[in-house]
Design a protein around this motif. Structure first.
Motif, PDB file in Angstrom:
ATOM      1  N   VAL A   1       0.893  -1.232  -0.089  1.00 16.43           N
ATOM      2  CA  VAL A   1      -0.024   0.020   0.138  1.00 16.43           C
ATOM      3  C   VAL A   1       0.921   1.327  -0.146  1.00 16.43           C
ATOM      4  O   VAL A   1       0.625   2.129  -0.682  1.00 16.43           O
TER       5      VAL A   1
ATOM      6  N   VAL B   1      -4.753   3.137  -3.717  1.00 17.46           N
ATOM      7  CA  VAL B   1      -4.536   2.520  -2.383  1.00 17.46           C
ATOM      8  C   VAL B   1      -5.365   1.271  -2.090  1.00 17.46           C
ATOM      9  O   VAL B   1      -5.207   0.309  -1.680  1.00 17.46           O
TER      10      VAL B   1
ATOM     11  N   ASP C   1      -4.486  -2.401  -1.605  1.00 17.67           N
ATOM     12  CA  ASP C   1      -5.038  -3.162  -0.544  1.00 17.67           C
ATOM     13  C   ASP C   1      -5.538  -4.465  -0.840  1.00 17.67           C
ATOM     14  O   ASP C   1      -5.300  -5.530  -0.202  1.00 17.67           O
TER      15      ASP C   1
END
Length: 489
Positions: free
Chosen positions: A6, A167, A171
């Motif tokens: 991330v 992100v 993730d």
């Protein structure tokens, strides 16, 4: 690993957004400035035709006020007077300095000058009399930056959305990579703690799927090895029952002395311990492999040898024994010790679970692609054959055998049969008791191909339990016959 992925994705996306958004924002600002001064040039050009026609103050004032910037006080016209004193006729509000006006009038080129509150565009225009007038258009700072703030907010929103989206994607990718790794680590820990049924879902990236497949294969192999070890311990313990049966029968003939009682108690205790070992060690049946090319034995020779051993016990208990079908060589894909163990298990059950004096018979039939071995007796029979075939629930309750039966004997026989593609069946014998039928395939095919000889075997068994002690004596004298068990007491 998840958070590292991330962070890396966040850093890369932020750098990309900055690299594109900042130059794009500057370009938007420059485009807004150019647009504002282009509008100012167009507005300045609207007064040009009037200046070529007249320089009258009233006419020029009306023309200036008729324009949009002139009505707002942002347009001014500077016309040089006709005299030589250098005076200038000014119409509108002047914001530029005289030096800037003189410079533009002398050069004849447009110019932009900074003034309080914004900038002014100084546009030279030729007069009909040959002079140069300067048209001044005021451009406020708000006009220069009009729309720039909104554009920058849009760019910032798009950049933030890209960062958040990247992100989120990172993730999810991290979860997809980390979750299988965590499952693999947890499964390895569970397997190390003894939970042998633990397996790993085969999911995630290709590398982790391969690791999961390898782990599951390893776990299966560990379970198989442990099961084989337990099975071997149980089988070896079960094979001890044959000499234990001999010891028990010989101990029964020792009389009523204290030593005889101690011997019988010791034998009974030993039998109990063997049963305990079998029940404790047995947990899962291993996969039995079929006979390999070149492996096997002569079934007739093995059966004759074992019957020579058991016939001596049968004579002691007054049992009539019949043996048929072993007068010629019958090759089967089963090792000799395995067949001997299976036959000992069946005959041990006969002695253990039927009263003394009960007749039994062993018949061998060869049907071309299979060998059928029938072990039958004249005992009370098995009320539930299906339970008898299930390991740990033999269901064989005879005069002396209801206690101490683990069912492993029939399982040994069944595995021997199934290793060749055959099977094991329990039915009613022509002697009135139990008949155990062992189908041994000669080519490793399905058991159904061997069952064509079943009717022949049943007809051969109907000859009944003729013969007796004379036959037993003949068996004891046959080559390869075992020692008389009475000599072991």
């Amino acid at each position: 690993m998840r958070w590292a992925l991330v962070k890396v994705c966040l850093a890369v996306t932020a750098m990309v957004v900055i690299a594109f958004a900042v130059p794009l924002g500057l370009v938007i600002k420059e485009m807004a400035r150019d647009r504002a001064f282009s509008d100012a040039e167009r507005q300045a050009a609207t007064i040009g035709p009037t200046l070529t026609i007249t320089t009258d103050r009233e006419e020029l004032t009306r023309a200036v006020l008729s324009t949009e910037p002139g009505g707002r006080g942002r347009l001014a016209v500077h016309v040089p007077a006709a005299g030589t004193d250098g005076s200038v006729l000014e119409i509108g509000t002047r914001r530029a300095t005289r030096e800037d006006l003189e410079t533009v009038g002398a050069s004849g080129r447009a110019s932009i000058a900074d003034v309080p509150g914004g900038s002014v565009l100084l546009q030279p225009t030729a007069l009909g009399s040959g002079g140069i007038a300067v048209v001044e258009v005021f451009v406020a700072d708000a006009d220069v930056s009009h729309g720039v703030g909104t554009a920058w907010l849009v760019l910032a929103g798009v950049g933030i959305a890209l960062i958040v989206g990247s992100v989120a994607v990172a993730d999810r990718l991290g979860v997809r990579m980390v979750q299988p790794a965590r499952s693999l680590a947890g499964a390895a820990q569970d397997l190390g703690e003894g939970r042998l049924g633990t397996r790993v879902p085969e999911e995630g990236p290709t590398e982790l799927r391969s690791a999961a497949v390898a782990f599951n294969s390893m776990a299966d192999q560990v379970v198989q090895l442990l099961a084989n070890e337990r099975e071997l311990a149980a089988d070896l313990s079960h094979r001890l029952r044959t000499p234990l049966t001999v010891l028990r029968l010989n101990a029964a003939s020792l009389g009523e002395s204290p030593a005889a009682e101690q011997t019988r108690a010791a034998v009974e205790q030993l039998e109990h311990e063997v049963d305990t070992i079998i029940r404790t060690a047995r947990e899962q049946r291993p996969q039995t492999q079929g006979g390999q090319p070149g492996a096997g034995c002569d079934a007739s020779e093995v059966i004759r040898e074992r019957m020579g051993f058991w016939s001596a016990l049968a004579e002691d208990e007054g049992r009539t024994v019949r043996l048929a079908g072993v007068d010629r060589t019958v090759r089967i894909p089963v090792a000799g010790p395995e067949l001997a163990a299976a036959l000992d298990a069946l005959l041990g059950n006969v002695f253990r679970h039927t009263p003394e004096g009960t007749a039994f018979a062993v018949d061998v039939h060869h049907s071309g692609d299979a060998v059928l071995v029938l072990v039958s007796d004249a005992g009370p029979g098995i009320p539930d054959p299906d339970s008898a075939l299930a390991r740990g629930a033999s269901g064989r309750d005879g005069a002396r055998g209801g206690v101490g039966s683990t069912g492993l004997g029939l399982d040994i026989v069944r595995r021997v049969a199934e290793s060749t593609g055959g099977d094991l069946r329990i039915g009613r014998s022509v002697l009135g008791g139990t008949e155990v039928r062992i189908w041994i395939g000669l080519d490793g095919g399905p058991a159904e191909r061997a069952r064509r000889g079943h009717r022949v075997g049943r007809r051969s068994g109907r000859r009944g339990p003729r013969g007796g002690r004379g036959r037993n004596a003949e068996l004891r004298g046959a080559p390869g016959a075992g020692p008389d068990p009475r000599s072991r007491s």
